[in-house]
Each structure stands twice: as structure tokens, then as C-alpha cells.
Write an enzyme that holds these catalytic residues in place. Structure first.
Site, short mmCIF file in Angstrom:
data_model
loop_
_atom_site.label_atom_id
_atom_site.label_comp_id
_atom_site.label_asym_id
_atom_site.label_seq_id
_atom_site.Cartn_x
_atom_site.Cartn_y
_atom_site.Cartn_z
N ASP A 86 -60.58 -3.83 6.06
CA ASP A 86 -60.15 -4.02 7.82
C ASP A 86 -58.72 -3.58 7.70
O ASP A 86 -57.92 -4.09 7.07
CB ASP A 86 -60.17 -5.45 7.89
N ASP A 97 -57.96 -1.10 15.57
CA ASP A 97 -58.39 -2.01 14.75
C ASP A 97 -59.64 -2.04 14.42
O ASP A 97 -60.52 -2.02 15.35
CB ASP A 97 -58.18 -3.43 15.53
N HIS A 158 -61.14 -10.15 20.03
CA HIS A 158 -59.86 -10.37 20.62
C HIS A 158 -59.40 -9.33 21.58
O HIS A 158 -59.68 -8.07 21.17
CB HIS A 158 -58.69 -10.84 19.56
N HIS A 166 -53.66 -10.32 18.96
CA HIS A 166 -54.51 -11.39 19.34
C HIS A 166 -53.97 -11.83 20.78
O HIS A 166 -53.17 -13.05 20.80
CB HIS A 166 -54.70 -12.46 18.44
N GLU A 191 -65.80 -7.85 16.54
CA GLU A 191 -66.03 -7.62 14.91
C GLU A 191 -66.92 -8.72 14.63
O GLU A 191 -66.42 -9.74 14.07
CB GLU A 191 -64.38 -7.81 14.17
N GLU A 280 -66.37 -3.48 12.60
CA GLU A 280 -65.34 -3.82 13.81
C GLU A 280 -65.11 -2.42 14.46
O GLU A 280 -64.87 -1.43 13.64
CB GLU A 280 -64.23 -4.49 13.51
#
Length: 296
Positions: A86, A97, A158, A166, A191, A280
Site C-alpha cells: 500500500d 493512494d 476515505h 483521511h 480499499e 485500492e
């Protein structure tokens, strides 16, 4: 909505994060050090002109998230490991992300890995402006259950805002009844985590990741110097000692945690020690179907 310059930064962050994720996943293999993978992933992000949105997380088996190797980490991948890579890149606060999962040397958990990937890709097909947030969770949950697995219900996607990883809206992996809808201009990370365990995670030991939570004058000049460095280098984003170009960074991090200037992230461990997989993407919500910024 983002203007052209902002959207360009978001797309660059997504493109670089996507390539870094693929690099990290390709490096995973029996006997390879976690440290080496994390360093290569982060080095690639920086080489491409981006900053780190957070340290490269390399979470194995029942650990779902929030582990990154420390400076002297000797851990290596072993046959049968289920490895989540990640990573995040940022350009002037705009973030890509992304994550993926690979298995080391066997195919025992192939279906588990495919379950989180399929759930993520199911969402890609329909998410956009006006999509109910609870509907995203329902789609993830149904997809995973059809594959014979459970979503981890207390880990969620998020919203991302500039310099805020976040922010605001959470994106569940089950139908939590949230009637809120996605609106144009939002950036969100979705994710799905799949498990053959109980479907929740608990806090485990520290995972070597920290974040600035308060500012205060420190009596020790070296600690103050490190704090100023970390604030300039990582802004409000999570970081780790390994990613710091600063002497005695690990000691400085521990000192600042002790003084309450930094907070430490716990590893997220599946409650029943089940295996966990994760995939994700980052999405930019437009007036139509969302743009996925972290596609290969």
C-alpha cells in the site's frame, strides 16, 4: 471541482503511485527483505518528482494494514505469505493512494486475493456523482460473500483532501445504511479488505508509522530540529523514521512520541487471525462516472 492545474497534480500523483505499487508487488518474493521493497517503492515515488503521502505499508497475512519496516528491519518474505503493498504519492497535497496483494510462491490464497480485487473492480464499474455511499458498501459486501469471504467492516475507504489523507467521508465495505451521496469534486480512496477470518481488526503492536498531532517547543535542540525537519518534509502526512534523511531519526521519532508531539499507528490485526487481502484505487468524482487516477 478541481481546476486544470489541480487535476494535473492529482493525476500525476495517481500515475506515480500506481507505478510504485506495481514495482513493489513485482519485487515481493521468497527471501526478499521488506526493507528493500519499501525503499525501492519510496525511492521511485521521489525520483518521479512526488513526495510521500505515507510510508510504504507492507502488511503480511493477518496484519491488514499499518506496518512498514524499520531502519534495521531484517524481515524477509516467506513461502505462503499474503502480502499487501500500500503506497501513496503526493504533489502539492494532491494524493494518489493505492494498494494490491500478492502471494509468495503458492496459490493457496488465490481466491481470497481475487475477492478483494473483484470487489474493488465492481465498484469501479458504477461509482460516480450521486452514488449512495451505502450502495458502495453493499456492492463490496455482496461481491466478497459471493466469493466465500467477508469484508473487514471496521476498515474503510476515505475521502482525501489536500494535505488531509483521511478527510470527512468514510467509504464502508458493507451496507451501513449511509444515505449520503458522492458529489462532484470529491477525491476518495476505495480499499476493500477481504478475509477468511471474523471480519474485523483489532489494534496490534506499533507498526513504525507516526504522524504529527501537536506543536510544542522541545527542550532538546536535536528533537526540535528533527521536528522542524519532519514538519517541512512530511507536512501533515504520516511518515516513519526509515523515510527520514536525518541522523538518528529513529531515536528522534521515539522522543517525539514520548513527548506527545507524534502519535504512533498500531498495526491492524484480523481479530481471528484470518488471512487478509486488499486492493485500492483513488477516484476523482466528476459529473459522470468517476475517474480512477491510480489505474496502471
Amino acid at each position: 471541482m478541481l481546476n486544470n492545474e489541480e487535476l494535473s497534480k492529482l493525476r500525476k500523483a495517481g500515475e506515480v503511485a500506481s507505478a510504485a505499487r506495481s514495482l513493489g508487488m513485482d519485487m515481493v518474493g521468497e527471501g526478499v527483505k521488506l526493507f528493500d521493497v519499501a525503499q525501492e517503492v519510496e525511492g521511485y515515488i521521489r525520483k518521479k518528482g512526488c513526495c510521500l503521502a505515507f510510508p510504504c505499508n507492507i502488511s503480511i497475512n493477518e496484519v491488514a494494514a499499518h506496518y512498514t519496516p524499520c531502519i534495521d528491519d531484517k524481515k524477509v518474505f516467506e513461502i505462503g505469505d499474503v502480502v499487501k503493498v500500500d503506497c501513496g504519492a503526493e504533489v502539492d497535497g494532491y494524493v494518489g493512494d493505492t494498494a494490491g496483494t500478492v502471494e509468495v510462491g503458492t496459490k493457496r490464497y488465490r481466491n481470497l486475493i481475487e475477492a478483494s480485487k473483484r470487489a474493488r473492480d465492481t465498484v469501479v464499474e458504477f461509482v460516480g456523482a450521486g452514488t449512495p455511499i451505502g450502495e458502495i458498501g453493499r456492492a463490496v459486501e455482496m461481491s466478497m460473500k459471493q466469493d466465500g469471504f467477508r469484508p473487514i467492516v471496521n476498515l474503510c475507504g476515505h475521502q482525501i483532501k489536500p494535505y488531509n489523507l483521511h478527510a470527512g467521508v468514510s467509504i464502508p465495505s458493507y451496507n451501513n445504511g449511509d444515505a449520503g451521496r458522492l458529489v462532484p469534486g470529491m477525491v476518495i480512496a476505495i480499499e476493500p479488505f477481504a478475509t477468511d477470518g471474523g471480519g474485523t481488526v483489532d489494534d496490534g503492536p506499533p507498526g513504525n508509522i507516526v504522524r504529527i498531532v501537536r506543536e510544542r517547543k522541545l527542550a532538546d535542540p536535536r528533537s526540535q530540529e528533527f521536528f522542524e525537519y519532519a514538519k517541512k518534509e512530511f507536512k501533515s502526512f504520516p511518515f516513519c523514521a526509515r523515510s527520514c534523511d536525518f541522523p538518528d531519526a529513529e531515536k528522534c521519532v521515539k522522543d517525539l512520541v514520548r513527548h506527545g508531539v507524534l502519535t504512533s499507528y498500531a498495526q491492524m490485526v484480523e481479530t481471528k487471525k484470518g488471512m487478509v487481502s486488499q486492493f485500492e484505487h483513488t477516484f476523482y468524482i466528476t459529473n459522470g462516472r468517476a475517474e480512477v487516477t491510480t489505474l496502471p
